[in-house]
Motif scaffolding. Structure first.
Motif, PDB file in Angstrom:
ATOM      1  N   GLN A   2       0.993  -1.250   0.280  1.00 48.94           N
ATOM      2  CA  GLN A   2       0.489  -0.075  -0.339  1.00 48.94           C
ATOM      3  C   GLN A   2       0.371   0.774   0.075  1.00 48.94           C
ATOM      4  O   GLN A   2       1.615   1.105   0.441  1.00 48.94           O
ATOM      5  CB  GLN A   2      -1.270   0.201   1.580  1.00 48.94           C
ATOM      6  N   THR A   3       0.152   2.313  -0.498  1.00 45.60           N
ATOM      7  CA  THR A   3       1.056   3.594  -0.494  1.00 45.60           C
ATOM      8  C   THR A   3       0.603   4.582   0.432  1.00 45.60           C
ATOM      9  O   THR A   3      -0.391   4.476   0.851  1.00 45.60           O
ATOM     10  CB  THR A   3       0.495   4.233  -1.812  1.00 45.60           C
ATOM     11  N   ALA A   4       1.201   5.004   1.005  1.00 43.62           N
ATOM     12  CA  ALA A   4       1.037   5.172   2.416  1.00 43.62           C
ATOM     13  C   ALA A   4      -0.251   6.896   1.598  1.00 43.62           C
ATOM     14  O   ALA A   4       0.212   7.632   0.254  1.00 43.62           O
ATOM     15  CB  ALA A   4       2.874   6.179   2.868  1.00 43.62           C
ATOM     16  N   ALA A   5      -0.846   6.836   2.573  1.00 42.21           N
ATOM     17  CA  ALA A   5      -1.338   8.277   2.530  1.00 42.21           C
ATOM     18  C   ALA A   5      -1.012   9.784   2.284  1.00 42.21           C
ATOM     19  O   ALA A   5       0.199  10.211   3.558  1.00 42.21           O
ATOM     20  CB  ALA A   5      -2.804   8.565   3.484  1.00 42.21           C
ATOM     21  N   ALA A   6      -1.341  10.983   1.791  1.00 40.42           N
ATOM     22  CA  ALA A   6      -0.576  11.717   1.580  1.00 40.42           C
ATOM     23  C   ALA A   6      -1.047  12.758   2.704  1.00 40.42           C
ATOM     24  O   ALA A   6      -2.407  12.603   3.259  1.00 40.42           O
ATOM     25  CB  ALA A   6      -0.912  12.546   0.159  1.00 40.42           C
ATOM     26  N   GLY A  90       4.166  15.563   7.774  1.00 41.49           N
ATOM     27  CA  GLY A  90       5.209  15.176   6.830  1.00 41.49           C
ATOM     28  C   GLY A  90       6.527  16.305   7.069  1.00 41.49           C
ATOM     29  O   GLY A  90       6.525  17.159   7.218  1.00 41.49           O
ATOM     30  N   GLU A  91       7.773  15.066   6.765  1.00 43.24           N
ATOM     31  CA  GLU A  91       8.376  15.493   7.392  1.00 43.24           C
ATOM     32  C   GLU A  91       9.263  16.508   6.052  1.00 43.24           C
ATOM     33  O   GLU A  91      10.159  18.288   6.670  1.00 43.24           O
ATOM     34  CB  GLU A  91       9.936  15.307   7.308  1.00 43.24           C
ATOM     35  N   SER A  92       8.598  17.281   5.605  1.00 40.21           N
ATOM     36  CA  SER A  92       9.045  17.680   4.179  1.00 40.21           C
ATOM     37  C   SER A  92       7.891  18.062   3.112  1.00 40.21           C
ATOM     38  O   SER A  92       7.031  17.220   3.336  1.00 40.21           O
ATOM     39  CB  SER A  92       9.994  16.717   3.561  1.00 40.21           C
ATOM     40  N   GLY A  93       7.633  19.510   2.773  1.00 48.23           N
ATOM     41  CA  GLY A  93       6.473  19.741   1.726  1.00 48.23           C
ATOM     42  C   GLY A  93       6.738  21.546   1.142  1.00 48.23           C
ATOM     43  O   GLY A  93       8.070  21.576   1.554  1.00 48.23           O
ATOM     44  N   TYR A  94       6.081  21.628   1.345  1.00 46.22           N
ATOM     45  CA  TYR A  94       5.474  23.061   0.556  1.00 46.22           C
ATOM     46  C   TYR A  94       5.003  24.197   1.258  1.00 46.22           C
ATOM     47  O   TYR A  94       3.940  23.584   1.282  1.00 46.22           O
ATOM     48  CB  TYR A  94       4.394  22.674  -1.071  1.00 46.22           C
ATOM     49  N   GLN A 124       1.860  19.288  -0.255  1.00 41.99           N
ATOM     50  CA  GLN A 124       2.815  18.680  -0.872  1.00 41.99           C
ATOM     51  C   GLN A 124       2.491  19.486  -2.834  1.00 41.99           C
ATOM     52  O   GLN A 124       1.226  19.588  -2.841  1.00 41.99           O
ATOM     53  CB  GLN A 124       2.784  17.492  -1.366  1.00 41.99           C
ATOM     54  N   LEU A 125       3.569  19.710  -2.952  1.00 40.66           N
ATOM     55  CA  LEU A 125       3.899  19.996  -4.437  1.00 40.66           C
ATOM     56  C   LEU A 125       5.077  19.388  -5.136  1.00 40.66           C
ATOM     57  O   LEU A 125       5.311  19.397  -5.024  1.00 40.66           O
ATOM     58  CB  LEU A 125       4.059  21.329  -4.304  1.00 40.66           C
TER      59      LEU A 125
END
Length: 294
Positions: A2-6, A90-94, A124-125
Motif C-alpha cells: 500500500q502507498t502511504a497516504a499523503a 510530513g517531514e518535508s513539503g511546500y 505537497q507540490l
C-alpha cells in the motif's frame, strides 16, 4: 504494498490553524475578485523552512509595491510558519504564503479594503514528472509576452498569474511540459513558474530582472553556488537563438527545485541533464542538508 497516504493539507489563516479544506475568506476579498495581493512559495525539509528569511524579506517588498500594509511582521509570520509545520504530518513539503488586499466592495477601488487576509498553506507540490526530472523537460516558447517597463514590475510576486497560465495552456496543447515567456522585445524572461539558466562553453547565464525575470530566491542560491564552485555566472539578455544553441538549459524555483531541459521548440539540446546542472544539483542538495538537516 500500500502507498502511504499523503499528509492532510493545513492552513494558517490570520493566526488560526485549520485543515485547508475548512479555511475560508470572503467572496468580496479583492485577492479573489481582482488578483490583488502577493505571495511567496517555499519548501521545508526535516520540518525546517529553507531560506525563510529571504522569502520574508521579499514579501514586504512586493506588498509595499502594491500599497498593501502587512498586518503581521516577519516574526509573527515566522512563528506562524513554524506552528504550521509542527501541525503538518510530513517531514518535508511546500508552503504558500499569501497576502490579499482583503474584503471590500465590488468596485476596483481598494479604498474600502480595510484589513488584508494572510494565510499560509502546507501541502505537497510536484512541478514535473519523475521522468522529466531525470531526462529533461520539453519546452515551447509561448505566443503571449511578458510586459516589462510599462507594466507591473516582475520583481513583484503578485497573485495575478494570467499571462503564465495562458502560456502553460499553450504548453498543454502542444504536448510540452512547460512554456517560456519572451518580453515584448523578443528577449527571454522566464518560464511560466520558474527562472531559466543556460550554459554556453562552461559559462552559466540567466536573464536579468530588467528583461522580465523574477528575482527568484532559488535563482540567487544557484548563482551563489556556481560562484563557489568556480563556475562563471552572469546575468545576460538572451534570445531564443541562445536557447536553441545552448550546451545546457535548466529551470529553477522554490517549488520546482532544479529541472533539466531536454528540448526547446522541438530542438534537442546538446545534453540533458548536463555536467554543470549535475554539479549544481549536488551542491544544492548539500546546502539543504546543511541548513535543514535533510
Amino acid at each position: 504494498m500500500q502507498t502511504a497516504a499523503a499528509p492532510t493539507p493545513y492552513c494558517w489563516l490570520n493566526g488560526a490553524i485549520v485543515p485547508a479544506a475548512e479555511a475560508a475568506i470572503s467572496v468580496y476579498d479583492h485577492g479573489l475578485l481582482y488578483g490583488d495581493g502577493v505571495f511567496e512559495g517555499l519548501r521545508f525539509y526535516q520540518r525546517t523552512p529553507f531560506r525563510v528569511e529571504r522569502h520574508l524579506q521579499r514579501l514586504p517588498d512586493s506588498a509595499a509595491a502594491l500599497g498593501i500594509v502587512l498586518p503581521y511582521d516577519a516574526n509573527a509570520l515566522r512563528q506562524g510558519i513554524n506552528a504550521l509545520i509542527s501541525r503538518y504530518d510530513g517531514e518535508s513539503g511546500y508552503l504558500r504564503l499569501v497576502v490579499t488586499r482583503g474584503p471590500g466592495n465590488l468596485g476596483l477601488n481598494p479604498r474600502n479594503c480595510a484589513t488584508p487576509n494572510v494565510f499560509i498553506l502546507a501541502d505537497q507540490l510536484s512541478m514535473a514528472s519523475r521522468e522529466a526530472q531525470e531526462k529533461g523537460l520539453k519546452l515551447i516558447i509561448a505566443s503571449v509576452r511578458r510586459t516589462v517597463g510599462a507594466g507591473l514590475d516582475p520583481r513583484v510576486k503578485s497573485l495575478n498569474y494570467l499571462t503564465s497560465i495562458l502560456a502553460r495552456m499553450e504548453a498543454n496543447v502542444a504536448g510540452a511540459d512547460e512554456a517560456l515567456l519572451l518580453n515584448e522585445r523578443g528577449q527571454v524572461a522566464e518560464a511560466s513558474a520558474e527562472n531559466l539558466f543556460i550554459v554556453r562553453q562552461g559559462h552559466l547565464l540567466t536573464p536579468p530582472t530588467s528583461d522580465g525575470a523574477l528575482a527568484g530566491v532559488t535563482r540567487s542560491v544557484i548563482m551563489d553556488l556556481a560562484q563557489a564552485d568556480n563556475i562563471p555566472v552572469s546575468e545576460r539578455t538572451l534570445t531564443p537563438y541562445d536557447l536553441y544553441t545552448a550546451d545546457e538549459c535548466f529551470l529553477t524555483g522554490s517549488g520546482a527545485g532544479l529541472l533539466p531541459v531536454a528540448e526547446v521548440d522541438g530542438r534537442p539540446l546538446r545534453t540533458s541533464p548536463g555536467e554543470v546542472l549535475q554539479r549544481l544539483r549536488q551542491a544544492f542538495a548539500a546546502l539543504i542538508a546543511q541548513e535543514c538537516g535533510a
